[in-house]
Design a protein around this motif. Structure first.
Motif, PDB file in Angstrom:
ATOM      1  N   GLY A   1     -11.285   0.979   3.919  1.00  0.00           N
ATOM      2  CA  GLY A   1     -11.245   2.428   3.743  1.00  0.00           C
ATOM      3  C   GLY A   1     -11.482   2.864   2.315  1.00  0.00           C
ATOM      4  N   VAL A   2     -10.895   2.153   1.358  1.00  0.00           N
ATOM      5  CA  VAL A   2     -11.081   2.519  -0.042  1.00  0.00           C
ATOM      6  C   VAL A   2     -12.538   2.341  -0.451  1.00  0.00           C
ATOM      7  CG1 VAL A   2     -10.516   1.828  -2.405  1.00  0.00           C
ATOM      8  CG2 VAL A   2      -8.697   2.088  -0.717  1.00  0.00           C
ATOM      9  N   ASP A   3     -13.197   1.295   0.026  1.00  0.00           N
ATOM     10  CA  ASP A   3     -14.606   1.079  -0.302  1.00  0.00           C
ATOM     11  C   ASP A   3     -15.486   2.207   0.241  1.00  0.00           C
ATOM     12  OD1 ASP A   3     -14.172  -1.233  -1.700  1.00  0.00           O
ATOM     13  OD2 ASP A   3     -14.511  -2.557   0.008  1.00  0.00           O
ATOM     14  N   ARG A   4     -15.124   2.725   1.414  1.00  0.00           N
ATOM     15  CA  ARG A   4     -15.965   3.743   2.045  1.00  0.00           C
ATOM     16  C   ARG A   4     -15.655   5.153   1.550  1.00  0.00           C
ATOM     17  NH1 ARG A   4     -15.399   1.764   8.365  1.00  0.00           N
ATOM     18  NH2 ARG A   4     -16.416  -0.261   8.131  1.00  0.00           N
ATOM     19  N   HIS A   5     -14.359   5.461   1.355  1.00  0.00           N
ATOM     20  CA  HIS A   5     -13.955   6.842   1.126  1.00  0.00           C
ATOM     21  C   HIS A   5     -13.319   7.095  -0.228  1.00  0.00           C
ATOM     22  CE1 HIS A   5     -14.700   7.133   5.407  1.00  0.00           C
ATOM     23  NE2 HIS A   5     -13.744   6.263   5.669  1.00  0.00           N
ATOM     24  N   GLY A   6     -13.098   6.067  -1.048  1.00  0.00           N
ATOM     25  CA  GLY A   6     -12.424   6.258  -2.313  1.00  0.00           C
ATOM     26  C   GLY A   6     -10.919   6.088  -2.187  1.00  0.00           C
ATOM     27  N   SER A   7     -10.226   6.159  -3.310  1.00  0.00           N
ATOM     28  CA  SER A   7      -8.801   5.822  -3.355  1.00  0.00           C
ATOM     29  C   SER A   7      -7.875   7.016  -3.163  1.00  0.00           C
ATOM     30  CB  SER A   7      -8.464   5.160  -4.701  1.00  0.00           C
ATOM     31  OG  SER A   7      -9.216   3.983  -4.894  1.00  0.00           O
ATOM     32  N   ARG A   8      -8.291   8.201  -3.604  1.00  0.00           N
ATOM     33  CA  ARG A   8      -7.383   9.342  -3.747  1.00  0.00           C
ATOM     34  C   ARG A   8      -6.659   9.686  -2.453  1.00  0.00           C
ATOM     35  NH1 ARG A   8      -7.963  14.962  -3.182  1.00  0.00           N
ATOM     36  NH2 ARG A   8      -6.595  16.167  -4.575  1.00  0.00           N
ATOM     37  N   ARG A   9      -7.399   9.837  -1.365  1.00  0.00           N
ATOM     38  CA  ARG A   9      -6.785  10.274  -0.117  1.00  0.00           C
ATOM     39  C   ARG A   9      -5.791   9.242   0.425  1.00  0.00           C
ATOM     40  NH1 ARG A   9     -11.946  10.886   3.708  1.00  0.00           N
ATOM     41  NH2 ARG A   9     -12.699  11.831   1.770  1.00  0.00           N
ATOM     42  N   TYR A  10      -6.058   7.959   0.183  1.00  0.00           N
ATOM     43  CA  TYR A  10      -5.148   6.927   0.668  1.00  0.00           C
ATOM     44  C   TYR A  10      -3.862   6.887  -0.155  1.00  0.00           C
ATOM     45  CZ  TYR A  10      -8.932   5.338   3.628  1.00  0.00           C
ATOM     46  OH  TYR A  10      -9.918   5.281   4.579  1.00  0.00           O
ATOM     47  N   MET A  11      -3.962   7.136  -1.449  1.00  0.00           N
ATOM     48  CA  MET A  11      -2.762   7.202  -2.278  1.00  0.00           C
ATOM     49  C   MET A  11      -1.851   8.342  -1.822  1.00  0.00           C
ATOM     50  SD  MET A  11      -4.404   6.607  -6.063  1.00  0.00           S
ATOM     51  CE  MET A  11      -2.902   7.214  -6.793  1.00  0.00           C
ATOM     52  N   ILE A  12      -2.446   9.528  -1.631  1.00  0.00           N
ATOM     53  CA  ILE A  12      -1.661  10.696  -1.234  1.00  0.00           C
ATOM     54  C   ILE A  12      -1.042  10.481   0.143  1.00  0.00           C
ATOM     55  CG2 ILE A  12      -1.814  13.149  -0.680  1.00  0.00           C
ATOM     56  CD1 ILE A  12      -4.085  13.306  -2.780  1.00  0.00           C
ATOM     57  N   PHE A  13      -1.845   9.965   1.081  1.00  0.00           N
ATOM     58  CA  PHE A  13      -1.329   9.696   2.427  1.00  0.00           C
ATOM     59  C   PHE A  13      -0.165   8.725   2.392  1.00  0.00           C
ATOM     60  CE2 PHE A  13      -1.536   6.341   5.685  1.00  0.00           C
ATOM     61  CZ  PHE A  13      -1.090   7.060   6.792  1.00  0.00           C
ATOM     62  N   SER A  14      -0.300   7.652   1.624  1.00  0.00           N
ATOM     63  CA  SER A  14       0.732   6.623   1.582  1.00  0.00           C
ATOM     64  C   SER A  14       2.030   7.159   0.994  1.00  0.00           C
ATOM     65  CB  SER A  14       0.223   5.428   0.758  1.00  0.00           C
ATOM     66  OG  SER A  14       1.150   4.374   0.766  1.00  0.00           O
ATOM     67  N   LEU A  15       1.951   7.890  -0.104  1.00  0.00           N
ATOM     68  CA  LEU A  15       3.152   8.392  -0.771  1.00  0.00           C
ATOM     69  C   LEU A  15       3.902   9.395   0.109  1.00  0.00           C
ATOM     70  CD1 LEU A  15       1.687   8.865  -4.360  1.00  0.00           C
ATOM     71  CD2 LEU A  15       3.509   7.274  -3.729  1.00  0.00           C
ATOM     72  N   ILE A  16       3.181  10.376   0.638  1.00  0.00           N
ATOM     73  CA  ILE A  16       3.840  11.425   1.426  1.00  0.00           C
ATOM     74  C   ILE A  16       4.372  10.864   2.737  1.00  0.00           C
ATOM     75  CG2 ILE A  16       3.475  13.607   2.634  1.00  0.00           C
ATOM     76  CD1 ILE A  16       1.568  14.436   0.442  1.00  0.00           C
ATOM     77  N   SER A  17       3.600  10.012   3.405  1.00  0.00           N
ATOM     78  CA  SER A  17       4.048   9.437   4.678  1.00  0.00           C
ATOM     79  C   SER A  17       5.291   8.581   4.493  1.00  0.00           C
ATOM     80  CB  SER A  17       2.930   8.604   5.303  1.00  0.00           C
ATOM     81  OG  SER A  17       1.794   9.392   5.570  1.00  0.00           O
ATOM     82  N   ALA A  18       5.307   7.748   3.436  1.00  0.00           N
ATOM     83  CA  ALA A  18       6.478   6.908   3.178  1.00  0.00           C
ATOM     84  C   ALA A  18       7.700   7.764   2.865  1.00  0.00           C
ATOM     85  CB  ALA A  18       6.192   5.956   2.017  1.00  0.00           C
ATOM     86  N   GLY A  19       7.495   8.888   2.162  1.00  0.00           N
ATOM     87  CA  GLY A  19       8.612   9.784   1.884  1.00  0.00           C
ATOM     88  C   GLY A  19       9.186  10.397   3.145  1.00  0.00           C
ATOM     89  N   ILE A  20       8.322  10.816   4.061  1.00  0.00           N
ATOM     90  CA  ILE A  20       8.792  11.389   5.334  1.00  0.00           C
ATOM     91  C   ILE A  20       9.579  10.353   6.133  1.00  0.00           C
ATOM     92  CG2 ILE A  20       8.012  12.312   7.545  1.00  0.00           C
ATOM     93  CD1 ILE A  20       5.668  13.599   6.028  1.00  0.00           C
ATOM     94  N   ILE A  21       9.111   9.121   6.134  1.00  0.00           N
ATOM     95  CA  ILE A  21       9.812   8.060   6.861  1.00  0.00           C
ATOM     96  C   ILE A  21      11.211   7.846   6.287  1.00  0.00           C
ATOM     97  CG2 ILE A  21       9.806   5.574   7.349  1.00  0.00           C
ATOM     98  CD1 ILE A  21       6.737   5.789   7.468  1.00  0.00           C
ATOM     99  N   LEU A  22      11.352   7.915   4.962  1.00  0.00           N
ATOM    100  CA  LEU A  22      12.675   7.761   4.348  1.00  0.00           C
ATOM    101  C   LEU A  22      13.595   8.921   4.715  1.00  0.00           C
ATOM    102  CD1 LEU A  22      11.950   6.314   0.799  1.00  0.00           C
ATOM    103  CD2 LEU A  22      13.346   5.286   2.584  1.00  0.00           C
ATOM    104  N   LEU A  23      13.045  10.131   4.827  1.00  0.00           N
ATOM    105  CA  LEU A  23      13.866  11.261   5.268  1.00  0.00           C
ATOM    106  C   LEU A  23      14.383  11.025   6.681  1.00  0.00           C
ATOM    107  CD1 LEU A  23      11.867  14.366   3.925  1.00  0.00           C
ATOM    108  CD2 LEU A  23      13.832  13.205   2.901  1.00  0.00           C
ATOM    109  N   LEU A  24      13.544  10.484   7.547  1.00  0.00           N
ATOM    110  CA  LEU A  24      13.978  10.154   8.907  1.00  0.00           C
ATOM    111  C   LEU A  24      14.991   9.013   8.897  1.00  0.00           C
ATOM    112  CD1 LEU A  24      10.519  10.327  10.750  1.00  0.00           C
ATOM    113  CD2 LEU A  24      12.352  12.038  10.778  1.00  0.00           C
ATOM    114  N   GLN A  25      14.778   8.062   7.982  1.00  0.00           N
ATOM    115  CA  GLN A  25      15.671   6.903   7.894  1.00  0.00           C
ATOM    116  C   GLN A  25      17.094   7.317   7.528  1.00  0.00           C
ATOM    117  OE1 GLN A  25      13.816   3.280   6.237  1.00  0.00           O
ATOM    118  NE2 GLN A  25      15.592   3.102   4.904  1.00  0.00           N
TER     119      GLN A  25
END
Length: 384
Positions: free
Chosen positions: A60-84
């Motif tokens: 994915g990073v090779d095809r689309h770049g890094s930015r969107r994956y960084m943002i997705f990973s950080l926000i998604s992991a934060g939401i999971i911790l709120l649920l945790q």
């Protein structure tokens, strides 16, 4: 340099958040009524779901770049911790940890790819990668004690919510500060990706036993140490113990002169040091636990850079993406096996630490000694 600063800042917060959970996950699971065997599976499943995330991140990073994956990973992991913070059953924690392992797998490849794209100069790229290792280690020094102290002063729920909001805020900040470098390599098309030849035996696959064995022993340590520190009642001690390990790693990572020695010798001595530390914890009661953990951390600080340098030497500096992808896979497999093995051996006649000692010694016996072929020193990324 401004972009590198932001990337280091986001990596520090992400690693801080991740390592802050190490001393509190096992005590938290115990309060939910989880058995040691179940906790081993809970810790192992994180590494297992990390594996497909890493594989998808590379494409994915090779095809689309890094930015969107960084943002997705950080926000998604934060939401999971709120649920945790609101789980009441062990199986809920298992499910959330498995999803967390998948989404966080995108963060490191995306950040490393963006760091590498900030310059086309190999020397500057090496400095950027070395900076990544230093940031990772510094975060792992302070965060375990901080996470344990926060739980002791407040509660598990408040701690998970605080860590979750920290990640979400970091992801939102990344939206406004991170931009794809103009000099980044062009993204691969589907047709170009399909034409790429995949070759796995760039170096003998048996050499991947080393990172697998080290990560397996590390998984056993992450499982067993909270129990040894007293479980839920000794959470502060657990945090301090993990910080001692990171301090030991930081001590040897600061010894830059070590890179002048053969990576094969450094890898062998480092793994031997880790193995002997486990033996001391399993059988030598007269050695203080803090001393064993600090020496273990020092050995880790030697081992991981040496293994990376060894793989660069074995590959001749070619196809490093595939080489390090296979290293990541082997470490994920080891991190999956380690906690499960620790859960099966916990409370039995044989100490899990002694099992880690045996695994590391067998790995050393299977790998023949070699002499470095590279004339110039290459500083690889450091992982702890």
């Amino acid at each position: 340099m401004k972009m590198a600063f932001w990337l280091y800042f986001f990596l520090f917060l992400a690693f801080f958040d991740l390592h802050a959970q190490y001393p509190i996950l096992t005590p938290f699971a115990l309060t939910l009524g989880a058995t040691p065997a179940f906790i081993g599976w809970m810790m192992g499943i994180y590494a297992l779901t990390h594996l497909p995330g890493n594989l998808l991140a590379g494409q994915g990073v090779d095809r689309h770049g890094s930015r969107r994956y960084m943002i997705f990973s950080l926000i998604s992991a934060g939401i999971i911790l709120l649920l945790q913070a609101h789980v009441t059953e062990p199986w809920q924690l298992l499910a959330l940890r498995s999803v967390s392992g998948f989404v966080l797998a995108f963060l490191a490849p995306a950040c490393l790819a963006m760091l590498a794209s900030l310059s086309s100069d190999p020397i500057r790229q090496g400095k950027f990668m070395a900076g990544h290792g230093v940031v990772h280690t510094l975060a792992s020094v302070v965060s375990p004690a901080a996470g344990a102290f926060l739980v002791a002063q407040t509660s598990y729920s408040f701690t998970f919510q605080s860590l979750g909001w920290l990640l979400i805020a970091t992801g939102i900040l990344a939206i406004f500060t991170i931009r794809e470098p103009q000099g980044a390599a062009s993204k691969l098309t589907l047709q170009e990706t399909a034409k790429t030849t995949v070759k796995l035996n760039i170096i003998p696959l048996r050499f991947y036993i080393l990172p697998l064995a080290v990560s397996c022993s590390q998984g056993i340590l992450y499982f067993e140490l909270p129990f040894q520190a007293g479980g839920a009642s000794g959470i502060v001690n657990t945090g301090v113990y993990f910080s001692i390990i990171s301090l030991g790693a930081l001590a040897t990572l600061s010894m830059l002169f070590l890179s002048h020695y053969s990576p094969y010798v450094r890898a062998a001595l480092g793994i031997l040091g880790i193995a002997l530390s486990f033996f001391a914890m399993a059988a030598l009661d007269f050695v203080p636990l803090q001393v064993s953990l600090f020496i273990l951390g020092m050995a880790k600080g030697v081992t991981f850079p040496a293994i990376a340098s060894m793989f660069i030497d074995l590959s001749g500096g070619k196809r490093l993406g595939t080489v390090f992808s296979l290293q990541s896979i082997s470490m994920s497999i080891g991190s999956f096996i380690g906690p499960i093995a620790g859960g099966m051996l916990h409370g039995k006649i044989t100490s899990p630490y002694f099992a880690a000692f045996l695994i590391l010694m067998v790995a050393l016996l299977l790998i023949p000694p070699r002499t470095s072929k590279l004339k110039s020193n290459t500083i690889p990324p450091v992982t702890t």
